[in-house]
Design a protein around this motif. Structure first.
Motif, short mmCIF file in Angstrom:
data_model
loop_
_atom_site.label_atom_id
_atom_site.label_comp_id
_atom_site.label_asym_id
_atom_site.label_seq_id
_atom_site.Cartn_x
_atom_site.Cartn_y
_atom_site.Cartn_z
N ILE A 1 3.06 1.59 -3.18
CA ILE A 1 2.31 2.03 -4.37
C ILE A 1 1.90 3.50 -4.22
O ILE A 1 1.95 4.28 -5.18
CB ILE A 1 1.09 1.11 -4.60
N GLN A 2 1.52 3.88 -2.99
CA GLN A 2 1.22 5.31 -2.78
C GLN A 2 2.43 6.16 -3.14
O GLN A 2 2.30 7.22 -3.76
CB GLN A 2 0.85 5.57 -1.32
N ILE B 1 2.74 6.38 -6.88
CA ILE B 1 1.77 7.31 -7.47
C ILE B 1 2.23 8.74 -7.23
O ILE B 1 2.22 9.58 -8.13
CB ILE B 1 0.37 7.09 -6.85
N GLU B 2 2.66 8.99 -6.00
CA GLU B 2 3.12 10.33 -5.61
C GLU B 2 4.27 10.78 -6.51
O GLU B 2 4.32 11.94 -6.93
CB GLU B 2 3.58 10.28 -4.16
N ILE C 1 2.19 -4.46 -8.83
CA ILE C 1 0.94 -5.18 -9.09
C ILE C 1 1.24 -6.49 -9.81
O ILE C 1 0.70 -7.55 -9.49
CB ILE C 1 -0.01 -4.30 -9.94
N TRP D 1 0.85 -1.21 0.00
CA TRP D 1 0.00 0.00 0.00
C TRP D 1 0.88 1.25 0.00
O TRP D 1 0.74 2.13 -0.85
CB TRP D 1 -0.90 -0.04 1.23
N TYR D 2 1.82 1.30 0.95
CA TYR D 2 2.68 2.49 1.05
C TYR D 2 3.58 2.62 -0.18
O TYR D 2 3.78 3.72 -0.69
CB TYR D 2 3.53 2.43 2.31
N MET E 1 4.77 1.08 -9.90
CA MET E 1 3.46 0.59 -9.47
C MET E 1 3.06 -0.65 -10.27
O MET E 1 2.60 -1.65 -9.69
CB MET E 1 2.42 1.70 -9.69
#
Lengths: 493, 493
Positions: A404-405, A408-409, A420, A401-402, A416
């Motif tokens: 991938i965040q 994205i950031e 996945i 989660w972190y 990412m």
């Protein structure tokens, strides 16, 4: 400055115990295990004390022998290494209990030697993590590396040749690190990390410093098996004895990632690391290749342990990539993944060890009928597998989660996508095993009424179950871990 | 809207997790074991039912377990829509447990303990999705449901089960990890929250392209809704024992899919946004295609369970269409259809299973004249067909009525035409079955005049659900009130 002695105790207890384990082993070979166990329990206890102290009161500076830095060696414990220390002692504790029977069976005539090396390796890893001195770190890096070589070489089949291969590459990595530290020493006259951190900004244009930095980082990458220097790891870990692999596989790469983070942000600065050399993009791409390549190669394996070793390579990509995203969320994710990945790798290697202990084999096909025969082991295996895939509420989901965040950031979509992709490949990998365990029976008789459970002994099973439960509990407490520990460990960018 | 804190939603979910322990312990005593399933079923229904009066007053029941990531908690919220779904699932669980006894014992199936354990777990996943207060919690229980149903789908553990199990996981797990997970993370990155809100959490300022991509990542990612082309897992899953097909693949699993779509449409994107970007209309066309294609394929199936599966695919898209119309009546109809289709379709599956238990036949071509032998079952089948087609006096008529009103309200006459033509197709693939069962010449009939029904445990549940299907036409309360209340919340008046 505090009078807390825990920082030095947690390193010296296993070190001293290593001598006693060797000496006591001469008297009677059964003495070594209790000595080692007690030492590691104490060390674990001290590491918890240190962690709580850091969380409550902030950074601990411990000067060994009262010598003032930069002349004496200083131990600095902040939130980052306090967490890693607990991870190391926890993994060490779990696997020493778990491997008691394995050691007695695998190495009946080398029991004292085994526990001596085991304690030395733990000491080395703890020392690397706690020290605030760049050269001291090198010494401890070599101590742990030597212990690792010896432990790995105790394995069967191609263990000797693959360990030799590792020895060569590991030594190259360590030499590069030492050379880099030499550069820094020449430029600054200091080896203390905090001292270096103060001096280095004034030398930002200095090419010796620049080269030193690159040498250190590349050296650490070789140590952690980061693409493209990952070739040594799969063989070295596959043929290792299962007594020691549960300590080595979860920790060695993670501690190396810790060193990288320490050097990047505590010796140099985030600004220097990301601004001075334009290789951030390339590093993230390398980690993308590590993740995708590692996952695909894992897919090609028929041997369970070898499959896991390629996953270790992929997971290194997660962490390095996360750090080099160069934003706070990504670095948080990488640090969180040090904790989570250590535990999930441990969980799966514990399962592998049980499989070998019960069947003497470790091919994927050897999982035939395992759900029926070893329901508890397989339950833990499923939790470990789900964590690797990244299914909530296991902890693997939250580090993903972190990460991938962070991706994205930073707008790094390739990272990412790689994460996945790796989740999907892991799903295939582990469900392939679940399928084998679920569908194929060792005998053709469909005699389902009679359930023949033949689980591993409790001394192996309990550590495994503890780890499996930890995977879920840590997952659920992610937010507490991040706000109390990791958030303080991330440099301000 | 007023909200109260209560642990009830968590208890409702935990009931069927905790019951796994006594089920395992009483594995040697089948009657005691099934007694536990019944007990848990009634307890769960009682807990869910006890929340109805409060929710009907417009109160929302909330319970937060733990904040896992900043701004995202493991949190439950019981609103009208969730309660409607939970009520349906927990009622039908009890009925299906009864039916399972007749079916599984009638066929002397193996591993029944495993079967009842995972059935209970699957129900926890379903209720968890119904009560999820945010996308993260929904995702968590969605995945639990995917994993818990795998051993049920592959119950027979033969080559066919294995192939179907693979297809099942590939579509369900692959799409949720590959599409829903990244979409969820992107939304968290944009908004910093995942909480469902009545007007959606995305702002209208978002670009149309990004919103469309995210929207369809959810629609197709929730592959349990079987929107084409993500439907092939559903016919494949028919390899499972019939009680699994009945409850899970006519009610729990597939309805979780459409329920998730409903949640995302209303709680994440918001009706106004979707109207503005004309995404509702786009989804209408996707649903319309699935409705017609599903019905057409169903026409050509000779295997009864496969015909029912394709019929389910078409009917699920009725519900998706109800959400996509974005009109009050349409959404009311969609939600009611969750209920009406559940009772109608489960009756049909129960009948298919009863026929299989009594005669061993799976194919329609072998069922000519079966009404002579199993008049009760086939009468129930006829009533179930009427409900799925949407004929008064069955509940299916009501939901279809609201859907048709919804098409007018949304000014989509073409959709009305599609619904009506699908009704004709439904009649074309269902009515001949019931007709041929009763009305055929003596030469054609494959069964004797002697009445020989399946065991009472098989027949009683299907009589019950058929009766309820009719009863719902006359007494749609409290479900109709719940659906209207939910729609009021989404449309703000």
């Amino acid at each position: 400055m505090s009078n807390l002695q825990a920082p030095i105790l947690l390193v010296t207890i296993p070190l001293l115990a290593a001598f006693f384990a060797a000496l006591g082993g001469m008297l009677h070979r059964k003495i070594s295990f209790p000595i080692a166990l007690i030492a590691i329990i104490l060390s674990f206890h001290q590491s918890i004390i240190v962690l709580l102290k850091v969380v409550n009161d902030g950074v601990i500076n411990y000067r060994i022998g009262g010598w003032m830095p930069p002349f004496g060696i200083e131990y600095v414990v902040d939130h980052l290494n306090a967490m890693v220390l607990v991870v190391i002692t926890f993994v060490s504790l779990i696997s020493i209990i778990y491997s008691k029977l394995i050691v007695e069976r695998e190495l009946p005539d080398k029991i004292p030697q085994f526990y001596t090396l085991y304690l030395l390796l733990t000491t080395g890893l703890l020392g690397i993590t706690i020290t605030g001195d760049a050269f001291n770190l090198y010494v401890l890096l070599e101590i742990s590396a030597l212990a690792t070589y010896a432990l790995l070489a105790l394995g069967k089949d191609r263990a000797l040749i693959s360990t030799f291969n590792y020895l060569i590459l590991g030594t190259i990595g360590a030499s590069l690190y030492l050379l880099g530290v030499g550069h820094l020493y020449i430029a600054t006259g200091s080896l203390n990390m905090a001292d270096l951190f103060r001096i280095l900004p004034s030398l930002s244009g200095n090419s010796a410093v620049m080269v030193g930095f690159i040498l250190i980082i590349v050296g650490v990458w070789i140590k952690m098996a980061f693409f493209p220097a990952h070739g040594w790891l799969p063989n070295a870990y596959t043929y290792a004895p299962s007594s020691s692999i549960c300590l080595i596989a979860p920790l060695m790469t993670k501690v190396s990632v810790y060193i990288m983070i320490r050097i990047m942000f505590s010796v140099f600065s985030a600004e220097f690391t990301f601004a001075n050399i334009a290789w951030q993009t390339a590093v993230v791409w390398c980690s993308v290749i590590a993740i995708i390549g590692g996952s695909l190669q894992a897919l090609a394996q028929r041997d369970f342990r070898k499959m896991l070793t390629f996953l270790v390579v992929a997971e290194v990509g997660y962490m390095v990539g996360g750090v080099w995203l160069a934003n706070e969320i990504g670095i948080s994710g990488a640090i969180l993944h040090i904790l989570n990945d250590a535990l999930m790798t441990l969980c799966l290697f514990l399962v592998a060890g049980i499989l070998i202990f019960k069947t003497q084999r470790h091919q994927l096909m050897d999982f035939r009928g395992m759900f029926r025969k070893m329901p508890v082991t397989m339950g833990a295996f499923i939790i470990g597998a789900l964590s690797m895939i990244g299914v909530p509420p296991t902890c693997g989901f939250f580090s993903k989660w972190y990460l991938i965040q962070g991706a994205i950031e930073a707008g790094r979509w390739e990272f990412m996508a790689a994460l996945i992709f790796s989740s999907l490949v892991n799903a295939v990998l582990f469900f392939r095993i679940i399928e084998i365990g679920h569908f194929q029976h060792e005998t053709d008789s469909h005699d389902h009424a009679e359930e023949k459970i033949s689980e591993a002994p409790a001394i192996m099973l309990i550590p495994l179950v503890v780890v499996a439960i930890a995977l879920v509990v840590i997952g659920l407490y992610t937010n507490d871990i991040v706000t109390n520990v990791i958030q303080h460990a991330v440099p301000v960018l | 809207m007023e909200s109260v804190t209560s642990i009830k939603p968590l208890l409702a979910i935990l009931t069927s997790i905790i019951v796994v322990v006594p089920i395992l312990l009483s594995r040697k005593h089948p009657n005691v074991r099934e007694g536990w399933s019944f007990l848990a079923g009634f307890v769960k229904l009682a807990i869910v039912g006890s929340m109805v009066p409060l929710v009907l007053k417009g109160t929302v029941i909330e319970y937060t377990m733990i904040e896992v990531v900043a701004g995202v908690a493991l949190k439950f919220r019981v609103d009208a829509m969730g309660l409607l779904f939970a009520l349906v699932s927990s009622t039908l669980w009890i009925v299906t447990t009864g039916y399972s006894i007749g079916y599984m014992r009638g066929l002397k199936e193996h591993s029944q303990t495993r079967y009842y354990c995972f059935f209970a777990l699957a129900l926890s996943g379903t209720i968890g999705v119904a009560f999820a207060a945010n996308l993260f919690t929904l995702y968590l229980f969605y995945e639990i449901l995917s994993l818990a149903t795998f051993p049920l789908v592959t119950h027979h553990q033969d080559a066919e089960a294995r192939a179907s199990g693979r297809k099942y996981l590939t579509f369900i797990l692959g799409s949720s990890i590959g599409l829903v997970l990244p979409a969820m993370l992107i939304i968290y990155n944009i908004t910093g929250t995942l909480e469902f809100s009545n007007s959606g959490i995305l702002s209208a300022g978002m670009s149309k392209g990004l919103m469309s991509v995210l929207f369809f990542m959810f629609i197709f990612g929730f592959a349990k809704a079987a929107v084409m082309p993500f439907h092939p897992w559903l016919p494949a899953a028919m390899v499972a024992p019939t009680p699994v097909s009945s409850l899970l693949h006519a009610v729990a699993v597939v309805k979780v899919g459409v329920f998730s779509i409903f949640r995302v449409v209303t709680g994440i994107f918001g009706i106004d946004n979707l109207r503005m970007f004309e995404l509702g209309t786009a989804l209408c066309w996707v649903a319309a295609f699935t409705i017609l294609a599903g019905s057409l394929v169903a026409l050509s199936q000779d295997s009864l369970k496969r015909r029912l599966a394709f019929s389910t695919i078409g009917q699920l898209s009725y519900i998706v269409l109800g959400a996509a119309l974005l009109s009050k009546q349409g959404m009311t109809g969609g939600m009611l259809h969750i209920l009406m289709h559940a009772f109608g379709k489960i009756t049909l599956f129960f009948c298919a299973g009863a026929i299989f238990v009594a005669t061993g036949h799976k194919y329609l071509s072998q069922m000519v004249g079966i009404g002579r032998r199993m008049p009760v079952t086939m009468t129930a089948f006829f009533i179930g067909s009427l409900s799925v087609i949407g004929f008064p006096p069955t509940g299916g008529f009501l939901s279809k009525w609201y859907l048709l009103l919804g098409t007018l309200e949304a000014d989509q006459p073409l959709m009305m035409f599609i619904l009506l033509s699908s009704t004709l197709l439904n009649a074309a693939y269902f009515l001949p079955i019931a007709y041929k069962a009763f009305f055929c010449s003596d030469e054609e009939a494959q069964f004797e005049q002697k009445i020989d029904e399946a065991p009472i445990w098989c027949v009683a549940p299907l009589v019950f659900t058929a009766t309820v299907s009719v009863g719902l036409f006359f007494f749609p309360q409290p479900f109709l009130d719940l659906a209207k209340l939910a729609v009021q919340g989404f449309t703000g008046g």
